[in-house]
Scaffold this motif. Structure first.
Motif, PDB file in Angstrom:
ATOM      1  N   SER A 107       0.844  -1.204   0.000  1.00  0.00           N
ATOM      2  CA  SER A 107       0.000   0.000   0.000  1.00  0.00           C
ATOM      3  C   SER A 107       0.872   1.244   0.000  1.00  0.00           C
ATOM      4  O   SER A 107       0.576   2.229  -0.677  1.00  0.00           O
ATOM      5  CB  SER A 107      -0.910   0.025   1.223  1.00  0.00           C
ATOM      6  N   ALA A 108       1.957   1.187   0.778  1.00  0.00           N
ATOM      7  CA  ALA A 108       2.865   2.335   0.822  1.00  0.00           C
ATOM      8  C   ALA A 108       3.512   2.550  -0.535  1.00  0.00           C
ATOM      9  O   ALA A 108       3.577   3.667  -1.042  1.00  0.00           O
ATOM     10  CB  ALA A 108       3.935   2.121   1.883  1.00  0.00           C
ATOM     11  N   ARG A 109       3.964   1.467  -1.134  1.00  0.00           N
ATOM     12  CA  ARG A 109       4.691   1.598  -2.391  1.00  0.00           C
ATOM     13  C   ARG A 109       3.760   2.027  -3.524  1.00  0.00           C
ATOM     14  O   ARG A 109       4.140   2.820  -4.380  1.00  0.00           O
ATOM     15  CB  ARG A 109       5.413   0.286  -2.703  1.00  0.00           C
ATOM     16  N   PHE A 110       2.539   1.510  -3.499  1.00  0.00           N
ATOM     17  CA  PHE A 110       1.569   1.928  -4.509  1.00  0.00           C
ATOM     18  C   PHE A 110       1.278   3.427  -4.386  1.00  0.00           C
ATOM     19  O   PHE A 110       1.366   4.182  -5.365  1.00  0.00           O
ATOM     20  CB  PHE A 110       0.267   1.132  -4.355  1.00  0.00           C
ATOM     21  N   ASN A 111       0.980   3.844  -3.178  1.00  0.00           N
ATOM     22  CA  ASN A 111       0.641   5.260  -2.983  1.00  0.00           C
ATOM     23  C   ASN A 111       1.847   6.171  -3.166  1.00  0.00           C
ATOM     24  O   ASN A 111       1.709   7.320  -3.591  1.00  0.00           O
ATOM     25  CB  ASN A 111      -0.004   5.464  -1.609  1.00  0.00           C
ATOM     26  N   LEU A 112       3.017   5.637  -2.860  1.00  0.00           N
ATOM     27  CA  LEU A 112       4.249   6.390  -3.123  1.00  0.00           C
ATOM     28  C   LEU A 112       4.391   6.616  -4.628  1.00  0.00           C
ATOM     29  O   LEU A 112       4.714   7.727  -5.074  1.00  0.00           O
ATOM     30  CB  LEU A 112       5.445   5.613  -2.570  1.00  0.00           C
ATOM     31  N   GLY A 113       4.102   5.561  -5.394  1.00  0.00           N
ATOM     32  CA  GLY A 113       4.144   5.683  -6.855  1.00  0.00           C
ATOM     33  C   GLY A 113       3.190   6.764  -7.336  1.00  0.00           C
ATOM     34  O   GLY A 113       3.556   7.624  -8.137  1.00  0.00           O
ATOM     35  N   VAL A 114       1.978   6.740  -6.822  1.00  0.00           N
ATOM     36  CA  VAL A 114       0.982   7.735  -7.221  1.00  0.00           C
ATOM     37  C   VAL A 114       1.442   9.136  -6.818  1.00  0.00           C
ATOM     38  O   VAL A 114       1.325  10.090  -7.599  1.00  0.00           O
ATOM     39  CB  VAL A 114      -0.397   7.401  -6.596  1.00  0.00           C
ATOM     40  N   ALA A 115       2.001   9.238  -5.613  1.00  0.00           N
ATOM     41  CA  ALA A 115       2.457  10.548  -5.123  1.00  0.00           C
ATOM     42  C   ALA A 115       3.635  11.072  -5.955  1.00  0.00           C
ATOM     43  O   ALA A 115       3.687  12.256  -6.294  1.00  0.00           O
ATOM     44  CB  ALA A 115       2.862  10.447  -3.655  1.00  0.00           C
ATOM     45  N   TYR A 116       4.572  10.196  -6.301  1.00  0.00           N
ATOM     46  CA  TYR A 116       5.689  10.598  -7.173  1.00  0.00           C
ATOM     47  C   TYR A 116       5.142  11.143  -8.487  1.00  0.00           C
ATOM     48  O   TYR A 116       5.588  12.153  -9.009  1.00  0.00           O
ATOM     49  CB  TYR A 116       6.580   9.399  -7.497  1.00  0.00           C
ATOM     50  N   PHE A 130       6.007  -0.753 -10.432  1.00  0.00           N
ATOM     51  CA  PHE A 130       6.495  -2.062 -10.884  1.00  0.00           C
ATOM     52  C   PHE A 130       6.908  -2.938  -9.702  1.00  0.00           C
ATOM     53  O   PHE A 130       6.783  -4.155  -9.764  1.00  0.00           O
ATOM     54  CB  PHE A 130       7.628  -1.914 -11.881  1.00  0.00           C
ATOM     55  N   ALA A 131       7.395  -2.320  -8.655  1.00  0.00           N
ATOM     56  CA  ALA A 131       7.715  -3.088  -7.446  1.00  0.00           C
ATOM     57  C   ALA A 131       6.442  -3.736  -6.917  1.00  0.00           C
ATOM     58  O   ALA A 131       6.438  -4.906  -6.509  1.00  0.00           O
ATOM     59  CB  ALA A 131       8.347  -2.181  -6.400  1.00  0.00           C
ATOM     60  N   VAL A 132       5.346  -2.985  -6.945  1.00  0.00           N
ATOM     61  CA  VAL A 132       4.061  -3.530  -6.512  1.00  0.00           C
ATOM     62  C   VAL A 132       3.632  -4.651  -7.460  1.00  0.00           C
ATOM     63  O   VAL A 132       3.210  -5.729  -7.031  1.00  0.00           O
ATOM     64  CB  VAL A 132       2.977  -2.430  -6.457  1.00  0.00           C
ATOM     65  N   ALA A 133       3.789  -4.411  -8.749  1.00  0.00           N
ATOM     66  CA  ALA A 133       3.372  -5.388  -9.765  1.00  0.00           C
ATOM     67  C   ALA A 133       4.110  -6.708  -9.593  1.00  0.00           C
ATOM     68  O   ALA A 133       3.563  -7.782  -9.815  1.00  0.00           O
ATOM     69  CB  ALA A 133       3.612  -4.824 -11.156  1.00  0.00           C
ATOM     70  N   GLN A 134       5.359  -6.616  -9.193  1.00  0.00           N
ATOM     71  CA  GLN A 134       6.147  -7.824  -9.012  1.00  0.00           C
ATOM     72  C   GLN A 134       5.563  -8.692  -7.900  1.00  0.00           C
ATOM     73  O   GLN A 134       5.466  -9.902  -8.010  1.00  0.00           O
ATOM     74  CB  GLN A 134       7.587  -7.460  -8.669  1.00  0.00           C
ATOM     75  N   LYS A 135       5.158  -8.028  -6.821  1.00  0.00           N
ATOM     76  CA  LYS A 135       4.624  -8.760  -5.670  1.00  0.00           C
ATOM     77  C   LYS A 135       3.183  -9.192  -5.898  1.00  0.00           C
ATOM     78  O   LYS A 135       2.775 -10.267  -5.486  1.00  0.00           O
ATOM     79  CB  LYS A 135       4.689  -7.868  -4.418  1.00  0.00           C
ATOM     80  N   ASP A 136       2.396  -8.309  -6.491  1.00  0.00           N
ATOM     81  CA  ASP A 136       0.978  -8.600  -6.675  1.00  0.00           C
ATOM     82  C   ASP A 136       0.462  -7.927  -7.942  1.00  0.00           C
ATOM     83  O   ASP A 136       0.003  -6.791  -7.913  1.00  0.00           O
ATOM     84  CB  ASP A 136       0.186  -8.107  -5.453  1.00  0.00           C
ATOM     85  N   PRO A 137       0.531  -8.658  -9.068  1.00  0.00           N
ATOM     86  CA  PRO A 137       0.104  -8.064 -10.338  1.00  0.00           C
ATOM     87  C   PRO A 137      -1.358  -7.653 -10.336  1.00  0.00           C
ATOM     88  O   PRO A 137      -1.783  -6.875 -11.183  1.00  0.00           O
ATOM     89  CB  PRO A 137       0.356  -9.169 -11.363  1.00  0.00           C
ATOM     90  N   GLU A 138      -2.142  -8.198  -9.392  1.00  0.00           N
ATOM     91  CA  GLU A 138      -3.562  -7.855  -9.365  1.00  0.00           C
ATOM     92  C   GLU A 138      -3.865  -6.744  -8.368  1.00  0.00           C
ATOM     93  O   GLU A 138      -5.020  -6.528  -8.015  1.00  0.00           O
ATOM     94  CB  GLU A 138      -4.391  -9.090  -8.992  1.00  0.00           C
ATOM     95  N   THR A 144      -4.425   1.239 -13.798  1.00  0.00           N
ATOM     96  CA  THR A 144      -4.902   2.625 -13.927  1.00  0.00           C
ATOM     97  C   THR A 144      -3.800   3.597 -13.525  1.00  0.00           C
ATOM     98  O   THR A 144      -3.543   4.584 -14.224  1.00  0.00           O
ATOM     99  CB  THR A 144      -6.143   2.846 -13.038  1.00  0.00           C
ATOM    100  N   ALA A 145      -3.135   3.287 -12.416  1.00  0.00           N
ATOM    101  CA  ALA A 145      -2.059   4.167 -11.955  1.00  0.00           C
ATOM    102  C   ALA A 145      -0.936   4.236 -12.989  1.00  0.00           C
ATOM    103  O   ALA A 145      -0.410   5.311 -13.288  1.00  0.00           O
ATOM    104  CB  ALA A 145      -1.520   3.683 -10.618  1.00  0.00           C
ATOM    105  N   PHE A 151       0.468   8.762 -18.950  1.00  0.00           N
ATOM    106  CA  PHE A 151      -0.145   9.998 -19.437  1.00  0.00           C
ATOM    107  C   PHE A 151       0.664  11.221 -18.976  1.00  0.00           C
ATOM    108  O   PHE A 151       0.917  12.147 -19.749  1.00  0.00           O
ATOM    109  CB  PHE A 151      -1.589  10.094 -18.947  1.00  0.00           C
ATOM    110  N   GLY A 152       1.098  11.167 -17.715  1.00  0.00           N
ATOM    111  CA  GLY A 152       1.919  12.248 -17.175  1.00  0.00           C
ATOM    112  C   GLY A 152       3.223  12.403 -17.956  1.00  0.00           C
ATOM    113  O   GLY A 152       3.640  13.506 -18.287  1.00  0.00           O
ATOM    114  N   MET A 153       3.840  11.260 -18.270  1.00  0.00           N
ATOM    115  CA  MET A 153       5.097  11.284 -19.035  1.00  0.00           C
ATOM    116  C   MET A 153       4.851  11.848 -20.428  1.00  0.00           C
ATOM    117  O   MET A 153       5.646  12.619 -20.943  1.00  0.00           O
ATOM    118  CB  MET A 153       5.658   9.871 -19.167  1.00  0.00           C
ATOM    119  N   TYR A 154       3.748  11.420 -20.998  1.00  0.00           N
ATOM    120  CA  TYR A 154       3.400  11.852 -22.354  1.00  0.00           C
ATOM    121  C   TYR A 154       3.252  13.377 -22.396  1.00  0.00           C
ATOM    122  O   TYR A 154       3.866  14.041 -23.227  1.00  0.00           O
ATOM    123  CB  TYR A 154       2.106  11.142 -22.748  1.00  0.00           C
ATOM    124  N   THR A 155       2.469  13.921 -21.489  1.00  0.00           N
ATOM    125  CA  THR A 155       2.270  15.382 -21.501  1.00  0.00           C
ATOM    126  C   THR A 155       3.578  16.097 -21.182  1.00  0.00           C
ATOM    127  O   THR A 155       3.877  17.135 -21.763  1.00  0.00           O
ATOM    128  CB  THR A 155       1.182  15.813 -20.496  1.00  0.00           C
TER     129      THR A 155
END
Ligand SMILES: [Zn+2]
Length: 274
Positions: A107-116, A130-138, A144-145, A151-155
């Motif tokens: 949860s921390a790593r997911f939200n950290l990703g979103v915050a970054y 991707f660290a989250v995806a490695q542990k739990d792809p679902e 979405t994140a 999308f952020g990178m694209y803009t």
């Protein structure tokens, strides 16, 4: 038999792999999706009672004497509170601390990703997600994140490209102001405007170059391209012909220009325009 759950996992992994590929093609992060790394930098141990943080070597709070907090969840909750209060930077710092205390705190790593990602630090966002995806792809919301980060990178890149475009035009126009006979600047500007899809502007500078160096073949091919974009095919073919007449026998663009001219002449014959 593959279970439906396994199928879902495989599907998500495929999406992630595809995403990584696109990232690499775009000169992206170069990070392996299957490496679990913890954010760099020193752990900040905090006394939440006093609201002060210390380096990892500290055990107790020098103000109140309490033990510094070691429960990752405490850092997680504080980080999420900071983010909801709009303090992304503080939130990031707390979630980083949580991740250092427990690299498997998804949860921390997911939200950290979103915050970054919110802070425009896209590469770090990708690393966490991707660290989250490695542990739990679902992990809920993962794709979405990642989509939002993409999308952020694209803009971000569009903005960068826009800024570079302005810079490039600025330099070239300044060069021409300084020396109106700067043929290199004129021809480059012509090619730039062709790439930008502005053939009329391109032609303006290329025609000036052609007056200054009428014997230079390169000007005529650029003019041919601009004219073709403007739908003036017959004139475009004429310019291509001029290029071929002036180019040296071993010119490496010769066959390209010949093809270009060939296609133009075929088109003119078919539509009888020009
Ligand atoms: Zn304290």
């Amino acid at each position: 038999m593959t279970s439906p759950r396994e199928v879902t996992r495989m599907r998500i992994r495929r999406v992630l792999k595809h995403w990584m590929l696109l990232q690499n093609l775009a000169g992206g992060t170069g990070l392996s999706p299957f490496r679990l790394k913890v954010p760099k930098g020193g752990l900040c141990m905090r006394c939440f009672a006093c609201g002060v943080g210390y380096g990892p070597e500290s055990k107790t709070c020098p103000i109140c004497g309490r033990d510094l907090e070691t429960d990752p969840d405490r850092y997680f909750r504080a980080g999420m509170d900071a983010i909801s209060a709009g303090d992304i930077e503080e939130g990031v710092s707390l979630l980083e601390d949580c991740s250092r205390l427990d690299p498997n705190h998804l949860s921390a790593r997911f939200n950290l990703g979103v915050a970054y990602s919110l802070g425009g630090r896209h590469d770090l966002a990708v690393r966490e997600l991707f660290a989250v995806a490695q542990k739990d792809p679902e992990y809920p919301g993962l794709l979405t994140a990642l989509g939002q980060v993409a999308f952020g990178m694209y803009t971000h890149h569009i903005e960068q490209a826009e800024a570079r475009k302005e810079q490039m035009l600025g330099f070239l126009l300044a060069a021409i102001r300084l020396d109106p006979e700067d043929v290199d600047a004129l021809v480059t500007l012509g090619n730039v405007y062709i790439e930008l899809g502005l053939p009329a502007d391109a032609l303006r500078y290329l025609e000036r170059a052609a007056v200054i160096v009428p014997e230079s073949p390169v000007v005529y091919f650029a003019m041919a391209r601009a004219l073709e974009m403007l739908g003036r095919r017959r004139q475009a073919a004429l310019m291509a012909k001029k290029y071929l007449a002036l180019a040296p026998p071993n010119d490496r663009f010769k066959s390209e220009v010949e093809n270009f001219m060939h296609n133009l002449l075929q088109g003119t014959r078919a539509t009888a325009d020009g």
